[in-house]
Motif scaffolding. Structure first.
Motif, PDB file in Angstrom:
ATOM      1  N   ILE A 179      30.074 -24.626 -19.739  1.00  0.00           N
ATOM      2  CA  ILE A 179      30.727 -24.242 -18.488  1.00  0.00           C
ATOM      3  C   ILE A 179      29.647 -23.893 -17.462  1.00  0.00           C
ATOM      4  O   ILE A 179      28.948 -22.887 -17.603  1.00  0.00           O
ATOM      5  N   ALA A 180      29.511 -24.721 -16.461  1.00  0.00           N
ATOM      6  CA  ALA A 180      28.498 -24.493 -15.424  1.00  0.00           C
ATOM      7  C   ALA A 180      29.067 -23.610 -14.319  1.00  0.00           C
ATOM      8  O   ALA A 180      30.276 -23.613 -14.082  1.00  0.00           O
ATOM      9  N   PRO A 181      28.214 -22.860 -13.623  1.00  0.00           N
ATOM     10  CA  PRO A 181      28.700 -22.088 -12.473  1.00  0.00           C
ATOM     11  C   PRO A 181      29.362 -23.017 -11.469  1.00  0.00           C
ATOM     12  O   PRO A 181      28.901 -24.142 -11.244  1.00  0.00           O
ATOM     13  N   PRO A 182      30.472 -22.610 -10.879  1.00  0.00           N
ATOM     14  CA  PRO A 182      31.208 -23.510  -9.971  1.00  0.00           C
ATOM     15  C   PRO A 182      30.399 -23.862  -8.726  1.00  0.00           C
ATOM     16  O   PRO A 182      29.724 -23.005  -8.137  1.00  0.00           O
ATOM     17  N   ALA A 183      30.485 -25.139  -8.349  1.00  0.00           N
ATOM     18  CA  ALA A 183      29.828 -25.579  -7.116  1.00  0.00           C
ATOM     19  C   ALA A 183      30.688 -25.276  -5.893  1.00  0.00           C
ATOM     20  O   ALA A 183      30.161 -25.111  -4.785  1.00  0.00           O
ATOM     21  N   ASP A 184      31.982 -25.194  -6.108  1.00  0.00           N
ATOM     22  CA  ASP A 184      32.916 -24.890  -5.016  1.00  0.00           C
ATOM     23  C   ASP A 184      32.674 -23.463  -4.540  1.00  0.00           C
ATOM     24  O   ASP A 184      32.833 -22.494  -5.286  1.00  0.00           O
ATOM     25  N   ARG A 185      32.312 -23.307  -3.284  1.00  0.00           N
ATOM     26  CA  ARG A 185      31.958 -21.992  -2.749  1.00  0.00           C
ATOM     27  C   ARG A 185      33.164 -21.051  -2.696  1.00  0.00           C
ATOM     28  O   ARG A 185      32.996 -19.834  -2.581  1.00  0.00           O
ATOM     29  N   ALA A 186      34.364 -21.591  -2.810  1.00  0.00           N
ATOM     30  CA  ALA A 186      35.566 -20.753  -2.777  1.00  0.00           C
ATOM     31  C   ALA A 186      35.889 -20.149  -4.139  1.00  0.00           C
ATOM     32  O   ALA A 186      36.824 -19.360  -4.252  1.00  0.00           O
ATOM     33  N   LYS A 187      35.116 -20.485  -5.162  1.00  0.00           N
ATOM     34  CA  LYS A 187      35.402 -19.984  -6.503  1.00  0.00           C
ATOM     35  C   LYS A 187      34.548 -18.767  -6.847  1.00  0.00           C
ATOM     36  O   LYS A 187      33.391 -18.662  -6.430  1.00  0.00           O
ATOM     37  N   THR A 188      35.137 -17.888  -7.644  1.00  0.00           N
ATOM     38  CA  THR A 188      34.400 -16.727  -8.133  1.00  0.00           C
ATOM     39  C   THR A 188      33.234 -17.186  -9.008  1.00  0.00           C
ATOM     40  O   THR A 188      33.393 -18.063  -9.858  1.00  0.00           O
ATOM     41  N   GLY A 189      32.086 -16.585  -8.799  1.00  0.00           N
ATOM     42  CA  GLY A 189      30.891 -16.936  -9.567  1.00  0.00           C
ATOM     43  C   GLY A 189      30.037 -18.002  -8.923  1.00  0.00           C
ATOM     44  O   GLY A 189      28.950 -18.323  -9.432  1.00  0.00           O
ATOM     45  N   ALA A 191      27.727 -19.704  -5.719  1.00  0.00           N
ATOM     46  CA  ALA A 191      26.595 -19.161  -4.960  1.00  0.00           C
ATOM     47  C   ALA A 191      27.056 -18.299  -3.792  1.00  0.00           C
ATOM     48  O   ALA A 191      26.361 -17.351  -3.381  1.00  0.00           O
ATOM     49  N   ALA A 192      28.245 -18.595  -3.245  1.00  0.00           N
ATOM     50  CA  ALA A 192      28.752 -17.830  -2.100  1.00  0.00           C
ATOM     51  C   ALA A 192      29.605 -16.636  -2.518  1.00  0.00           C
ATOM     52  O   ALA A 192      29.985 -15.819  -1.674  1.00  0.00           O
ATOM     53  N   SER A 193      29.888 -16.529  -3.802  1.00  0.00           N
ATOM     54  CA  SER A 193      30.796 -15.490  -4.272  1.00  0.00           C
ATOM     55  C   SER A 193      30.160 -14.103  -4.196  1.00  0.00           C
ATOM     56  O   SER A 193      28.939 -13.946  -4.316  1.00  0.00           O
ATOM     57  N   LEU A 194      30.994 -13.097  -4.032  1.00  0.00           N
ATOM     58  CA  LEU A 194      30.531 -11.701  -4.074  1.00  0.00           C
ATOM     59  C   LEU A 194      30.334 -11.223  -5.511  1.00  0.00           C
ATOM     60  O   LEU A 194      29.820 -10.126  -5.736  1.00  0.00           O
ATOM     61  N   ILE A 195      30.741 -12.063  -6.463  1.00  0.00           N
ATOM     62  CA  ILE A 195      30.694 -11.701  -7.883  1.00  0.00           C
ATOM     63  C   ILE A 195      29.816 -12.699  -8.620  1.00  0.00           C
ATOM     64  O   ILE A 195      30.058 -13.913  -8.567  1.00  0.00           O
ATOM     65  N   GLY A 196      28.800 -12.223  -9.296  1.00  0.00           N
ATOM     66  CA  GLY A 196      27.866 -13.106  -9.987  1.00  0.00           C
ATOM     67  C   GLY A 196      28.463 -13.743 -11.225  1.00  0.00           C
ATOM     68  O   GLY A 196      29.336 -13.175 -11.882  1.00  0.00           O
ATOM     69  N   VAL A 255      38.065 -15.573  -0.039  1.00  0.00           N
ATOM     70  CA  VAL A 255      38.540 -16.918  -0.375  1.00  0.00           C
ATOM     71  C   VAL A 255      39.910 -17.223   0.233  1.00  0.00           C
ATOM     72  O   VAL A 255      40.484 -18.281  -0.029  1.00  0.00           O
ATOM     73  N   GLY A 256      40.463 -16.321   1.018  1.00  0.00           N
ATOM     74  CA  GLY A 256      41.740 -16.582   1.684  1.00  0.00           C
ATOM     75  C   GLY A 256      42.941 -16.504   0.773  1.00  0.00           C
ATOM     76  O   GLY A 256      43.941 -17.219   0.974  1.00  0.00           O
ATOM     77  N   ALA A 257      42.900 -15.617  -0.229  1.00  0.00           N
ATOM     78  CA  ALA A 257      43.988 -15.537  -1.200  1.00  0.00           C
ATOM     79  C   ALA A 257      45.303 -15.099  -0.568  1.00  0.00           C
ATOM     80  O   ALA A 257      46.382 -15.514  -1.019  1.00  0.00           O
TER      81      ALA A 257
END
Length: 529
Positions: A179-189, A191-196, A255-257
């Protein structure tokens, strides 16, 4: 021991069956010893030695025959349950394993009881020098009990819990290579996420990367879908429950939830696990237009989490609810998503504790799906206790089903007698299997038959299931431990098909027909959900 071989809610492996039989054999021996002690204390008439010998021989032959007959029948009883659950049958060789383990367990327990009596008599003998006989006896028994408790609690339990804590912490920290870190910036984890990615833990990474994505939902429905939003805050993402709840809200806003049609506060189980068989159907039904948020409060299994830190899950669930609900109520009613709560097992219990009526009565959330609620859940128990007397405990009708409704395996919340229009604006749904021991375990079954064994009897119970004093409780405890070791749709493993029906009735998605829902159910089943 013969009663312990009768079926219960969950099929038992030979090792567990042998362990249970050993416990029951020891309990029967202890009960016989207690009755003998009472007889002697009351100085009741004694039989002659020859009569005692005949009675013992007769009782021994009768007990041996009963145990051997029950042991032989137990293979059929267990295979009957296994066949009904779609499990492979056991072979006759299991009977030897069961008997060997039962005798070994009983022998160890009897030796420990003998050791207990030796310690008690040693202390009693010394205490007689300065105390009366009754006081010396009480001191001896109390001292032996304290010594055994200290060893069991201080050495075995503490060290065992420490080892388990370390093991589960290590598992939670492992980053899956597949499981790789998500490339989609809208996903948790991302590079843009507030959560590592590291901080969300093992179960958080599984949740974020879970099936289905937007393309897969589109392929199932034939209609362009959105990417589901799954915000997950791990135990190591912040230092306190309040900080993690604040972080969860910040990530939801990022992320606009709150712009989605549905927002779900999904409370995980003790390990942080979120049942994807429960969330995937909801995301499919609403074309991915769903946001969910989960905050981990432990990395231990639910029973350990409940044992070691019972308040931690409640504190976390309340903190998350207050943050999310507080922002949700600040939005105009026509510009905010429908808000639902969701939880399975310990997650359901903590979700129930996350809010109270007085906090939400002026502006209630839309509903909740609580699945497999533990038997200690107050909200569930109050509803079951206050149900219509003509409705069974496994499918209660509470106050004309205006707010609370119950569903079982293969049923939904809506039906001929429970139309949608009679379900109020706040919809609470309990999904429970009549054969789920985590929901229907009854501690009082030690002395009386549990209510769920009464009439009308659900067809989900094995035909040979009967109540036996003490033994039924021991069986229930083992069923609690093994409740998840069965196929989906049984025990404490809730099937995606039942989640699909539950979410359909709760949220009433548009554009679905019985045929298309059946196709989705088939796909979910193929994926093993």
């Amino acid at each position: 021991m013969a009663a312990a071989l009768t079926p219960s809610l969950i099929p038992r492996s030979p090792a567990l069956q042998g362990f249970l039989c050993g416990l029951s054999l020891t309990a029967g021996y202890a009960l016989g010893g207690l009755m003998r002690l009472i007889w002697q204390t009351l100085e009741l008439p004694r039989f002659s030695e020859s009569a005692q010998r005949l009675l013992l021989q007769g009782a021994g032959l009768l007990a041996t025959g009963l145990v051997l007959a029950s042991l032989w029948l137990s293979l059929g009883w267990q295979n009957e349950i296994r066949q009904w659950m779609g499990m492979a049958p056991e072979q006759s060789g299991r009977l030897i394993v069961v008997l060997a383990i039962a005798l070994a367990v009983a022998t160890v327990l009897l030796l420990l009881s003998r050791l207990f009596l030796v310690v008690a008599h040693l202390v009693e003998g010394r205490a007689k020098r300065f105390l009366s006989r009754p006081l010396a006896w009480m001191l001896g028994v109390g001292s032996a009990a304290f010594l055994f408790w200290s060893i069991g609690n201080g050495v075995l339990l503490t060290r065992g819990l420490t080892l388990m804590d370390s093991a589960y912490a290590a598992v939670d920290a492992v980053i899956q290579t597949d499981i790789a870190p998500p490339a989609d910036r809208a996903k948790t984890g991302s590079a843009a996420s507030l959560i590592g990615w590291q901080g969300i833990g093992h179960e958080g990474r599984n949740t974020v990367a879970a099936w289905p994505n937007a393309a897969e939902i589109t392929g199932l429905s034939g209609v362009p879908a959105q990417e589901p939003i799954r915000v997950y805050v791990g135990l190591n993402s912040a230092s306190s429950p309040e900080a993690r709840a604040e972080l969860a809200l910040a990530e939801l806003l990022r992320v606009g939830a709150f712009e989605r049609s549905l927002l779900v506060i999904a409370t995980p189980t003790g390990t942080g696990w979120l049942d994807q068989a429960g969330m995937a159907p909801l995301e499919i039904l609403h074309g991915g237009d769903v946001a969910s948020v989960s905050v981990q409060y432990s990395y231990l299994p639910s029973w350990l989490s409940l044992l070691l830190a019972p308040e931690y899950g409640k504190v976390t669930a309340r903190a998350v609810f207050r943050q999310v609900y507080g922002h949700w109520t600040s939005l105009p009613q026509d510009q905010r998503p429908r808000l639902f709560l969701f939880g399975l097992s310990l997650g359901a219990l903590n979700s129930m504790l996350s809010s109270d009526l007085y906090e939400v009565i002026d502006d209630p959330f839309d509903g909740a799906l609580w699945v497999g609620p533990p038997f200690a859940s107050k909200v569930w128990r109050d509803a079951v206790t206050g149900r219509d007397p003509e409705s069974p405990i496994w499918r209660p009708v509470f106050r004309e089903s205006r707010t609370l409704r119950f569903a079982n395996r293969g049923t939904g919340f809506l039906g001929p007698d429970e139309p949608s229009q009679n379900w109020g604006p706040l919809r609470i749904g309990f999904l429970q299997y009549p054969g789920d021991p985590i929901t229907f375990f009854d501690p009082e079954s030690v002395l009386r038959a549990p209510e769920w064994l009464g009439e009308p009897r659900t067809p989900d119970l094995p035909p040979g299931l009967r109540w036996y004093p003490i033994v039924t409780t021991l069986q229930g405890i083992l069923d609690l431990v093994t409740a998840t070791q069965v196929p989906p749709g049984h025990g404490h493993v809730y099937a995606s098909a039942d989640y699909l029906r539950a979410w359909t009735d709760l949220t009433e998605p548009v554009g679905w027909t019985p045929d298309t829902l059946a196709r989705i159910e088939a796909v979910l089943s193929e994926r093993g959900l």
